[in-house]
Each structure stands twice: as C-alpha cells, then as structure tokens.
Design a protein around this motif. Structure first.
Motif, short mmCIF file in Angstrom:
data_model
loop_
_atom_site.label_atom_id
_atom_site.label_comp_id
_atom_site.label_asym_id
_atom_site.label_seq_id
_atom_site.Cartn_x
_atom_site.Cartn_y
_atom_site.Cartn_z
N ASN A 138 -9.03 21.98 11.31
CA ASN A 138 -8.45 23.29 11.58
C ASN A 138 -9.25 24.42 10.93
O ASN A 138 -9.30 25.53 11.48
N THR A 139 -9.87 24.17 9.79
CA THR A 139 -10.75 25.18 9.19
C THR A 139 -11.96 25.43 10.07
O THR A 139 -12.33 26.59 10.35
N PHE A 140 -12.57 24.35 10.52
CA PHE A 140 -13.73 24.47 11.42
C PHE A 140 -13.34 25.21 12.70
O PHE A 140 -14.04 26.12 13.15
N LEU A 141 -12.20 24.82 13.29
CA LEU A 141 -11.74 25.46 14.52
C LEU A 141 -11.44 26.94 14.29
O LEU A 141 -11.76 27.79 15.13
N GLY A 142 -10.81 27.27 13.16
CA GLY A 142 -10.48 28.66 12.88
C GLY A 142 -11.71 29.54 12.76
O GLY A 142 -11.74 30.66 13.28
N ILE A 143 -12.74 29.02 12.11
CA ILE A 143 -13.97 29.79 11.95
C ILE A 143 -14.66 30.00 13.29
O ILE A 143 -15.11 31.10 13.63
N ARG A 144 -14.72 28.94 14.10
CA ARG A 144 -15.39 29.05 15.38
C ARG A 144 -14.56 29.81 16.42
O ARG A 144 -15.07 30.10 17.50
N SER A 145 -13.31 30.13 16.11
CA SER A 145 -12.46 30.87 17.05
C SER A 145 -12.44 32.36 16.77
O SER A 145 -11.74 33.11 17.46
N VAL A 146 -13.18 32.80 15.74
CA VAL A 146 -13.22 34.23 15.42
C VAL A 146 -13.86 34.99 16.59
O VAL A 146 -14.90 34.58 17.11
N ASP A 147 -13.24 36.06 17.00
CA ASP A 147 -13.73 36.85 18.14
C ASP A 147 -15.13 37.38 17.87
O ASP A 147 -15.39 38.00 16.83
N ALA A 148 -16.04 37.13 18.80
CA ALA A 148 -17.43 37.57 18.63
C ALA A 148 -17.53 39.09 18.54
O ALA A 148 -18.45 39.63 17.90
N LYS A 149 -16.58 39.80 19.15
CA LYS A 149 -16.62 41.27 19.10
C LYS A 149 -16.42 41.77 17.68
O LYS A 149 -16.92 42.84 17.30
N LEU A 150 -15.67 40.99 16.88
CA LEU A 150 -15.46 41.41 15.49
C LEU A 150 -16.75 41.33 14.69
O LEU A 150 -16.96 42.12 13.76
N TYR A 151 -17.62 40.37 15.06
CA TYR A 151 -18.92 40.29 14.39
C TYR A 151 -19.74 41.54 14.68
O TYR A 151 -20.47 42.04 13.81
N GLU A 152 -19.64 42.02 15.92
CA GLU A 152 -20.36 43.25 16.27
C GLU A 152 -19.86 44.43 15.45
O GLU A 152 -20.65 45.27 14.98
N VAL A 153 -18.56 44.50 15.25
CA VAL A 153 -17.99 45.56 14.42
C VAL A 153 -18.48 45.45 12.98
O VAL A 153 -18.79 46.46 12.33
N SER A 154 -18.56 44.23 12.47
CA SER A 154 -19.02 44.03 11.09
C SER A 154 -20.47 44.48 10.91
O SER A 154 -20.84 44.96 9.84
N ARG A 155 -21.28 44.33 11.96
CA ARG A 155 -22.66 44.80 11.86
C ARG A 155 -22.71 46.32 11.79
O ARG A 155 -23.56 46.90 11.10
N ILE A 156 -21.80 46.97 12.52
CA ILE A 156 -21.75 48.43 12.48
C ILE A 156 -21.40 48.92 11.08
O ILE A 156 -21.98 49.89 10.57
N PHE A 157 -20.48 48.23 10.43
CA PHE A 157 -20.09 48.59 9.07
C PHE A 157 -21.06 48.05 8.02
O PHE A 157 -20.87 48.28 6.83
#
Length: 254
Positions: A138-157
């Motif tokens: 479930n930890t592995f699944l939770g990490i791989r289920s993070v929305d890719a769009k949120l990664y884009e937002v994190s790059r902006i910040f």
C-alpha cells in the motif's frame, strides 16, 4: 430505527445473536458442551480475569503482536518508500518481494522452526513477515498514485527533494499507508494465533489450544472474544487516526 442512537447501531446484530444463542442454550436446543451459552462464557471470563491467568496470557500476546507489527510495519514502510521513489529500486527489489508475497505464510512455519527454533524470536519474526506485506504494497501503491500534475506544481514552487517528499508525496500517499497499517494489524493478530499454537507456554493462542485439548469450550470462546475485541480496538484506533489526518478529504458517506 431512528429512535436508536447511532453509537448503538453496531451493537444491534451482536446483541440479537447473543440473545438467540442464550435462548437456544437455555432451552436445550444446543449442547452446552459444544456451544456454551454467552452467560457461561461471561462467567468463565470473570473467573479467568479474577485469577490473573487471563491477564498474564494477554500481556504476552500483546507484546508479541506489537513487536512483530512494529518490526514488519517499519520495514514495509521503508522498503515501500524506497521502491516507490526509485524506478531502479522498483526493477531490482519489487519483483522478488512480490514473488515472496505470493508464498503462503503458513507454509514457512517448518522453515522458521528449523532456522530459529520455537522461541520468541521466531514468533515475532513470523508476525513481522505477515505485517510487512500490507504496509509495503500500500505504501508503494500510494506513492505511485500521486497525481503527476502535482509534481508539475512542485517544480513551479521549486521544492527541494525533502520538501517534495514531506509536502507532496507522503501526504498524497497517506490514505494508502494508513490502509496498509489497518490491514497489517489484522494480519498480525491472525499470525499471532498460529505462532502461539506452536511450542509455547503462554499467550491467548496457547490458552485456546490448551483449552481445546481439555474440551473447555467456554475458555476457547473467551480467547476468541479477546482476539475479536483487540482486533476491533486496534482497527478503530487506526480509523480514528485516519479521521484526524485525512479530514481534508471529501468522501462518500452513504
């Protein structure tokens, strides 16, 4: 049933079953040797508690279950994070872990006895192995289920790797991680029963096994009820933790 408080709804089915069970036993419809009435079980519960025997077995079982759960849960969380965050780690470790996960845990008991004997270490290790897989998966699944769009937002910040982990990945994966912990606790109690029935002299599982040998069915039911109560209490504790940590989610209430 609107006149019944919500907090009592969960007790409707158990109370109804207990009432029918007591009535059937009192009228002689069922053998009280094979299926003692709830009052007989309650009396035995009080007797064992008053003698201190029940508390002694309970302490041993709690210590074993929690030790195995903590060891297996922390290992599963660490490896789940490691394989979830790195594609190389996933390709290297995950196939082997998934293959081991498909092996029935009970089939490993002879190996555990041969390698580690029948002492406390083998029991705790067996419980930890059972607790490991739900948290890992479930930890592995939770990490791989993070929305890719949120990664884009994190790059902006311009998040650092630590900020990315603590502010984005872990909060997003938290629902899956908590689900893994709930499942892991359930498996820990299940494996504990099996572990305490193989070469031990204390614990609730041992008490059940010893009572079975002497046809003391009421004591067997006392042990089963203890496992049910502790399992429900641990599950409710994690659900309460979910409610507090995940109160930002909007979910279907039914």
């Amino acid at each position: 049933m609107s006149f019944i408080p919500w907090s009592l709804h969960a007790w409707l089915v158990p109370v109804a079953i207990a009432a029918l069970w007591q009535m059937a036993g009192g009228l002689g419809w069922i053998s009280q040797t094979l299926l003692p009435t709830p009052l007989m079980i309650a009396k035995q519960f009080v007797n064992l508690g008053a003698s201190g025997e029940l508390w002694g077995h309970f302490q041993v079982s709690i210590l074993r279950a929690l030790s195995g759960f903590i060891l297996g849960g922390l290992t599963g969380l660490a490896l789940g994070l490691f394989t979830g965050l790195g594609s190389m780690a996933e390709r290297t470790l995950d196939p082997s872990i998934q293959m081991l996960r498909t092996v029935p845990l009970l089939s490993l008991i002879p190996l555990f006895i041969l390698w580690f004997g029948i002492g406390e270490f083998s029991k705790i290790l067996m419980i930890s192995l059972g607790a490991f897989f739900p948290v890992y998966v479930n930890t592995f699944l939770g990490i791989r289920s993070v929305d890719a769009k949120l990664y884009e937002v994190s790059r902006i910040f311009q998040y650092s790797k630590l900020q990315l982990l603590t502010r984005l990945i872990l909060p997003s994966a938290l629902p899956n991680i908590l689900l893994g912990i709930r499942l892991s606790l359930g498996v820990s109690w299940l494996v504990l029963v099996v572990a305490e029935m193989m070469g031990t002299s204390a614990g609730v599982g041992y008490m059940i096994q010893d009572a079975r040998a002497y046809s003391q069915t009421d004591i067997v039911f006392v042990g089963i009820i203890i496992f049910a109560m502790i399992g429900k209490l641990s599950d409710s504790s994690v659900r309460l933790l979910e409610t507090r940590l995940l109160n930002w989610r909007e979910t279907y209430k039914g």
